[in-house]
Design an enzyme around this catalytic site. Structure first.
Site, PDB file in Angstrom:
ATOM      1  N   PRO A  18       1.921   5.706   0.416  1.00 19.43           N
ATOM      2  CA  PRO A  18       0.860   4.723   0.240  1.00 19.43           C
ATOM      3  C   PRO A  18       0.237   4.367   1.591  1.00 19.43           C
ATOM      4  O   PRO A  18       0.954   4.195   2.569  1.00 19.43           O
ATOM      5  CB  PRO A  18       1.600   3.509  -0.341  1.00 19.43           C
ATOM      6  CG  PRO A  18       3.026   3.690   0.022  1.00 19.43           C
ATOM      7  CD  PRO A  18       3.265   5.160   0.163  1.00 19.43           C
ATOM      8  N   MET A  19      -1.073   4.311   1.650  1.00 14.87           N
ATOM      9  CA  MET A  19      -1.745   3.923   2.903  1.00 14.87           C
ATOM     10  C   MET A  19      -2.918   3.004   2.588  1.00 14.87           C
ATOM     11  O   MET A  19      -3.910   3.437   1.981  1.00 14.87           O
ATOM     12  CB  MET A  19      -2.234   5.168   3.648  1.00 14.87           C
ATOM     13  CG  MET A  19      -1.131   5.934   4.348  1.00 14.87           C
ATOM     14  SD  MET A  19      -1.749   7.399   5.163  1.00 14.87           S
ATOM     15  CE  MET A  19      -1.939   8.500   3.781  1.00 14.87           C
ATOM     16  N   ALA A  20      -2.779   1.744   3.005  1.00 12.38           N
ATOM     17  CA  ALA A  20      -3.827   0.758   2.753  1.00 12.38           C
ATOM     18  C   ALA A  20      -5.128   1.218   3.394  1.00 12.38           C
ATOM     19  O   ALA A  20      -5.144   1.675   4.541  1.00 12.38           O
ATOM     20  CB  ALA A  20      -3.403  -0.591   3.327  1.00 12.38           C
ATOM     21  N   GLN A  72       2.299  -0.487  -5.748  1.00 10.15           N
ATOM     22  CA  GLN A  72       3.120  -1.099  -4.699  1.00 10.15           C
ATOM     23  C   GLN A  72       2.745  -2.569  -4.510  1.00 10.15           C
ATOM     24  O   GLN A  72       1.573  -2.894  -4.326  1.00 10.15           O
ATOM     25  CB  GLN A  72       2.954  -0.368  -3.368  1.00 10.15           C
ATOM     26  CG  GLN A  72       3.993  -0.857  -2.361  1.00 10.15           C
ATOM     27  CD  GLN A  72       3.831  -0.275  -0.968  1.00 10.15           C
ATOM     28  OE1 GLN A  72       2.868  -0.567  -0.278  1.00 10.15           O
ATOM     29  NE2 GLN A  72       4.784   0.543  -0.548  1.00 10.15           N
ATOM     30  N   CYS A 103       5.583  -3.231   5.635  1.00  9.31           N
ATOM     31  CA  CYS A 103       4.299  -3.508   6.292  1.00  9.31           C
ATOM     32  C   CYS A 103       4.509  -4.306   7.584  1.00  9.31           C
ATOM     33  O   CYS A 103       5.196  -5.322   7.581  1.00  9.31           O
ATOM     34  CB  CYS A 103       3.378  -4.279   5.337  1.00  9.31           C
ATOM     35  SG  CYS A 103       1.808  -4.652   6.128  1.00  9.31           S
ATOM     36  N   LYS A 143      10.127   0.667  -0.456  1.00 12.75           N
ATOM     37  CA  LYS A 143       9.766   1.338   0.806  1.00 12.75           C
ATOM     38  C   LYS A 143      10.201   0.410   1.937  1.00 12.75           C
ATOM     39  O   LYS A 143       9.833  -0.770   1.954  1.00 12.75           O
ATOM     40  CB  LYS A 143       8.243   1.510   0.810  1.00 12.75           C
ATOM     41  CG  LYS A 143       7.623   2.033   2.086  1.00 12.75           C
ATOM     42  CD  LYS A 143       7.575   3.529   2.087  1.00 12.75           C
ATOM     43  CE  LYS A 143       6.928   4.042   3.362  1.00 12.75           C
ATOM     44  NZ  LYS A 143       5.485   3.838   3.394  1.00 12.75           N
TER      45      LYS A 143
HETATM   46  C1  FMN Z   1      -3.443   3.512   7.727  1.00 14.13           C
HETATM   47  C2  FMN Z   1      -2.056   3.363   7.157  1.00 14.13           C
HETATM   48  C3  FMN Z   1      -1.845   2.497   6.101  1.00 14.13           C
HETATM   49  C4  FMN Z   1      -0.570   2.351   5.552  1.00 14.13           C
HETATM   50  N1  FMN Z   1      -0.393   1.537   4.480  1.00 14.13           N
HETATM   51  C5  FMN Z   1       0.827   1.467   3.871  1.00 14.13           C
HETATM   52  C6  FMN Z   1       1.007   0.707   2.688  1.00 14.13           C
HETATM   53  O1  FMN Z   1       0.077   0.077   2.150  1.00 14.13           O
HETATM   54  N2  FMN Z   1       2.261   0.689   2.149  1.00 14.13           N
HETATM   55  C7  FMN Z   1       3.322   1.375   2.694  1.00 14.13           C
HETATM   56  O2  FMN Z   1       4.429   1.330   2.160  1.00 14.13           O
HETATM   57  N3  FMN Z   1       3.153   2.119   3.800  1.00 14.13           N
HETATM   58  C8  FMN Z   1       1.951   2.183   4.404  1.00 14.13           C
HETATM   59  N4  FMN Z   1       1.785   2.978   5.512  1.00 14.13           N
HETATM   60  C9  FMN Z   1       2.920   3.759   6.024  1.00 14.13           C
HETATM   61  C10 FMN Z   1       2.898   5.197   5.480  1.00 14.13           C
HETATM   62  O3  FMN Z   1       3.060   5.208   4.063  1.00 14.13           O
HETATM   63  C11 FMN Z   1       4.019   6.066   6.103  1.00 14.13           C
HETATM   64  O4  FMN Z   1       5.270   5.565   5.697  1.00 14.13           O
HETATM   65  C12 FMN Z   1       3.992   6.026   7.620  1.00 14.13           C
HETATM   66  O5  FMN Z   1       2.706   6.315   8.121  1.00 14.13           O
HETATM   67  C13 FMN Z   1       5.050   7.010   8.209  1.00 14.13           C
HETATM   68  O6  FMN Z   1       4.624   8.329   8.134  1.00 14.13           O
HETATM   69  P1  FMN Z   1       4.527   9.235   9.501  1.00 14.13           P
HETATM   70  O7  FMN Z   1       5.906   9.253  10.078  1.00 14.13           O
HETATM   71  O8  FMN Z   1       4.024  10.525   9.004  1.00 14.13           O
HETATM   72  O9  FMN Z   1       3.551   8.489  10.375  1.00 14.13           O
HETATM   73  C14 FMN Z   1       0.520   3.097   6.086  1.00 14.13           C
HETATM   74  C15 FMN Z   1       0.294   3.975   7.150  1.00 14.13           C
HETATM   75  C16 FMN Z   1      -0.961   4.104   7.687  1.00 14.13           C
HETATM   76  C17 FMN Z   1      -1.154   5.060   8.845  1.00 14.13           C
END
Ligand code: FMN
Length: 286
Positions: A18-20, A72, A103, A143
């Site tokens: 998930p990515m906001a 989520q 978060c 998460k």
């Molecule tokens: C722009 C952005 C928004 C994110 N929003 C959420 C979110 O809403 N909920 C969540 O559980 N994780 C969120 N994350 C975390 C990602 O889901 C992921 O766990 C995190 O980027 C780790 O991955 P990486 O090791 O490839 O960077 C976000 C990450 C980014 C970069």
């Protein structure tokens, strides 16, 4: 008793993180087309669910082709989280609820939400337990990050608490809250929590022409769903910047993306770009 998640019955499923601000409905459907097995919405505030505002309704909107999909939720009050989860299940009937304990954003942790609960295990326990009970038998997943900061890495302890609460699956972001989104993820801690992908085939990165196809398709679907092309494309500028990451000559592209407001401008940028870097692949983009 923890319900087994049916999408874990064969190969390890590919989850979309998930990515906001990124994993909205259009983006999720692109990821589904590219092989994502399980999708999760952007994080949704439990308090926003009570207010039933327009933005929250957008976050909760998904199509049947996106199943299995989890919504989520984040929040710090067990009773509110349980109530919000029940509302969500009644409104949109997701396949599971996912709890955000990762978060790092100030305005979320200031209210004891997201990763702040990693420092407050009794509240984390009560939130998880309340939501699991409220929506049973619908599965609830969570998460987490590996901890609040380098001095308080506690993912293994938190995983145990969540398992006892009946959380059906756990995703671990391998950084502490203090690390934000930068630096290497700590895979050792993820390994300790036993939540890592089994060795799979590493695919080659997509061709530039393929990447442009996705970009143009994304912009087109976004414009169609907004109904106003110029507004839609302007709102895509930040996404276009993100798409151009790791493109050769990305700086030139970013400068162009700052000013785009129509689909045909984006198509023209793609055309010129591919003509300059990959003349042979032009035909596959347009
Ligand atoms: C722009 C952005 C928004 C994110 N929003 C959420 C979110 O809403 N909920 C969540 O559980 N994780 C969120 N994350 C975390 C990602 O889901 C992921 O766990 C995190 O980027 C780790 O991955 P990486 O090791 O490839 O960077 C976000 C990450 C980014 C970069």
């Amino acid at each position: 008793m923890v319900t087994a998640l049916p999408w874990f019955s064969g190969n390890f499923p590919l989850y979309l993180a998930p990515m906001a601000g990124v994993t909205d409905k259009v983006f999720r459907q692109i990821c589904k087309d590219y092989g994502a097995d399980v999708l999760v919405t952007e994080f949704v505030s439990a308090e926003g669910v009570f207010r039933r505002n327009e933005r929250t309704r957008e976050y909760l909107d998904f199509g049947p082709c996106e199943r299995p999909l989890g919504v989520q939720l984040f929040g710090a009050d067990a009773a509110h989280m349980a109530e919000a989860a029940k509302h969500v299940v009644d409104w949109v009937a997701p396949d599971f609820i996912d709890l955000n304990f990762g978060c790092p954003v100030n305005k979320v942790v200031a209210k004891n939400g997201g990763s702040a609960l990693l420092k407050d295990c009794p509240t984390l326990n009560s939130v998880a337990k309340a939501v699991v009970q409220a929506v049973a038998p619908l599965p609830v997943t969570a998460k987490i990050r590996i901890g609040w900061d380098a001095d308080s890495v506690n993912a293994v302890r938190v995983a145990g608490i969540l398992e006892d609460c009946g959380i059906a699956a756990l995703a671990v972001h391998g950084r502490t809250r203090a690390q934000g989104y930068s630096g290497e993820a700590d895979w050792r801690v993820i390994g300790e929590v036993k939540h890592y992908l089994a060795a799979g085939e590493l695919l080659p990165p997509p061709e530039l022409s393929e990447r442009w196809n996705v970009i143009i398709g994304h912009c087109r679907t976004h414009a169609e769903s907004w109904g106003d092309e110029e507004q839609a494309i302007r709102s895509m500028r930040a996404r276009l910047m993100a798409y151009s990451k790791n493109f050769p000559a990305a700086k030139v592209l970013r400068e162009k993306f700052q000013h785009v407001s129509t689909l045909s401008e984006i198509e023209a940028i793609a055309h010129d770009y591919l003509a300059s870097v990959e003349p042979l692949e032009l035909s596959s983009v347009m």
